[in-house]
Design an enzyme around this catalytic site. Structure first.
Site, PDB file in Angstrom:
ATOM      1  N   HIS A  57       0.832  -1.205   0.000  1.00  0.00           N
ATOM      2  CA  HIS A  57       0.000   0.000   0.000  1.00  0.00           C
ATOM      3  C   HIS A  57       0.868   1.258   0.000  1.00  0.00           C
ATOM      4  O   HIS A  57       0.689   2.163  -0.826  1.00  0.00           O
ATOM      5  CB  HIS A  57      -0.917  -0.010   1.225  1.00  0.00           C
ATOM      6  CG  HIS A  57      -1.727   1.234   1.403  1.00  0.00           C
ATOM      7  ND1 HIS A  57      -3.019   1.356   0.953  1.00  0.00           N
ATOM      8  CD2 HIS A  57      -1.431   2.428   1.993  1.00  0.00           C
ATOM      9  CE1 HIS A  57      -3.486   2.558   1.246  1.00  0.00           C
ATOM     10  NE2 HIS A  57      -2.542   3.229   1.878  1.00  0.00           N
ATOM     11  N   GLU A  58       1.809   1.305   0.929  1.00  0.00           N
ATOM     12  CA  GLU A  58       2.671   2.486   1.040  1.00  0.00           C
ATOM     13  C   GLU A  58       3.594   2.621  -0.163  1.00  0.00           C
ATOM     14  O   GLU A  58       3.985   3.736  -0.532  1.00  0.00           O
ATOM     15  CB  GLU A  58       3.494   2.414   2.336  1.00  0.00           C
ATOM     16  CG  GLU A  58       2.671   2.407   3.610  1.00  0.00           C
ATOM     17  CD  GLU A  58       1.786   3.637   3.766  1.00  0.00           C
ATOM     18  OE1 GLU A  58       2.108   4.692   3.187  1.00  0.00           O
ATOM     19  OE2 GLU A  58       0.757   3.539   4.451  1.00  0.00           O
ATOM     20  N   HIS A 107       1.927   4.859  -2.674  1.00  0.00           N
ATOM     21  CA  HIS A 107       2.120   6.278  -2.374  1.00  0.00           C
ATOM     22  C   HIS A 107       3.538   6.727  -2.725  1.00  0.00           C
ATOM     23  O   HIS A 107       3.743   7.800  -3.303  1.00  0.00           O
ATOM     24  CB  HIS A 107       1.875   6.537  -0.882  1.00  0.00           C
ATOM     25  CG  HIS A 107       0.459   6.371  -0.453  1.00  0.00           C
ATOM     26  ND1 HIS A 107      -0.602   6.937  -1.125  1.00  0.00           N
ATOM     27  CD2 HIS A 107      -0.078   5.702   0.609  1.00  0.00           C
ATOM     28  CE1 HIS A 107      -1.737   6.641  -0.491  1.00  0.00           C
ATOM     29  NE2 HIS A 107      -1.440   5.885   0.552  1.00  0.00           N
TER      30      HIS A 107
END
Length: 374
Positions: free
Chosen positions: A17-18, A21
């Protein structure tokens, strides 16, 4: 060891997920100041370029710290009605790019789910279940209602499809019915070689948030089944299709929470999720490599899709809140006042705190029930 397995699996989901980003920020020229797996005090860290890569003590989460994320606080402290941001910071780039950075994390969760389901479709797996031949549950437990009996179904019927979805074994019946609480289901059965169709209105089990039709297995011994295996491109299609189905199911499940479900049973907090992941990995691999991989990836994909949906909720602090603010700013062609952002952040923090408390209370209730049962 199951807790170690669970933490590693959950840590990987958070990392992916990170990573979304991180890559989006790099793509749009935003400086990433820190990238951490875990929250809280830092255990290990190493700085490469402008980014400090960290491993923090609380493994159930993580973050990607980007330059300028808190510039609205600085503007508020300075009494400004706008936010000054450098070209390499979050508030120095176009709001459309900021929205894409916010969306990239949840989107990577979706990508992971597609990959996971594709791998499962390619490797296949064996599993044990009961045949689709049913017994009406009120013949075993007279106090339990049977919607199937009300519709005209009988013990000995072999379910062949539900809502035009082919049924192979009893686990298919559970999977389809449980995801359609308080709904009319078209169930086709084989009764002595004759195909018959029934309209069954499922019951709503509020303790679990699932649907039931009041049937149980007819046999006493489970049967070994082999899932279908696909080549690469058909497997990719299966992965995309299953991801879409899980997204729809997750959205539907969120809606069910507002129908009087027992939240303590229906929701899982981080501890129970870690326990489920660890147990799935441990039990799956004890049965065989393919079963272990399939079970682990299936649960990780489901959690990833849940994170995709939850993070897109338009709540400040979550990615959805960042996306909403950026899109509003883009539409009105001016910055949102720092004071508005500041106070709305508190609303978001309150929402997250309530959600965390509910999840942890659910976990405590779950594990205390298990301990009392021993």
């Amino acid at each position: 060891m199951k807790w170690v397995y669970g933490i590693l699996c959950l840590g990987f989901i958070v990392f992916f997920h990170e990573l979304g980003h991180f890559l989006a920020a790099k793509l749009f020229g935003v400086t990433v100041e820190s990238f951490s797996i875990g929250f809280g005090p830092v255990i290990l860290h190493k700085k490469y370029g402008s980014t400090d890569y960290r491993l923090s003590i609380l493994p159930l989460g993580g973050y990607c710290g980007m330059k300028g994320e808190q510039d609205f606080r600085k503007a508020l402290d300075a009494g400004l009605n706008h936010i000054d941001g450098t070209a390499d910071s979050m508030y120095g780039i176009h709001p459309g790019k900021r929205a894409l950075i916010g969306f990239a994390g949840p989107f990577f969760n979706l990508i992971f789910a597609c990959i996971a389901f594709t791998v499962i479709s390619m490797t296949g797996y064996t599993y044990y279940s009961y045949p689709a031949k049913i017994t009406l549950v009120d013949e075993v437990y007279p106090e339990v209602h049977s919607a199937a009996r009300d519709a005209g179904m009988k013990t000995g019927d072999i379910v062949t499809s539900i809502n035009r979805k082919k049924v192979r074994d009893f686990s298919d019946i559970i999977e389809i019915v449980s995801s359609h609480p308080d709904e009319n289901l078209t169930i086709t059965v084989d009764r002595g070689g004759r195909p018959l169709s029934f309209s069954v209105h499922s019951d709503f089990d509020k303790s679990q948030g699932t649907g039931k039709i009041g049937v149980t297995v007819a046999g006493t011994e489970p049967v070994k089944y082999e899932s279908q295996r696909y080549w690469f491109f058909p497997a990719v299609w299966q992965g995309l299709k299953q991801t879409g189905q899980y997204v729809a199911l997750t959205v539907k499940s969120i809606g069910v929470l507002f129908k009087g479900v027992d939240v303590q049973n229906a929701l899982s907090g981080p501890v129970r999720i870690t326990d489920m992941l660890g147990s799935t990995v441990k039990e799956g691999f004890s049965a065989g490599a393919r079963q272990g991989v399939a079970g682990m990836l299936d649960l990780m994909a489901f959690i990833s899709i849940s994170l995709f949906i939850m993070n897109l909720l338009p709540v400040p602090v979550l990615d959805g809140g960042l996306i909403l603010f950026a899109l509003v700013e883009w539409l009105i062609r001016r910055q949102i006042h720092p004071k508005i952002q500041y106070y709305v952040q508190y609303v978001g923090l309150t929402f997250i705190a309530v959600l965390f408390v509910v999840g942890m209370t659910s976990d405590i209730h779950y594990f205390s029930t298990i301990l009392r049962g021993r």
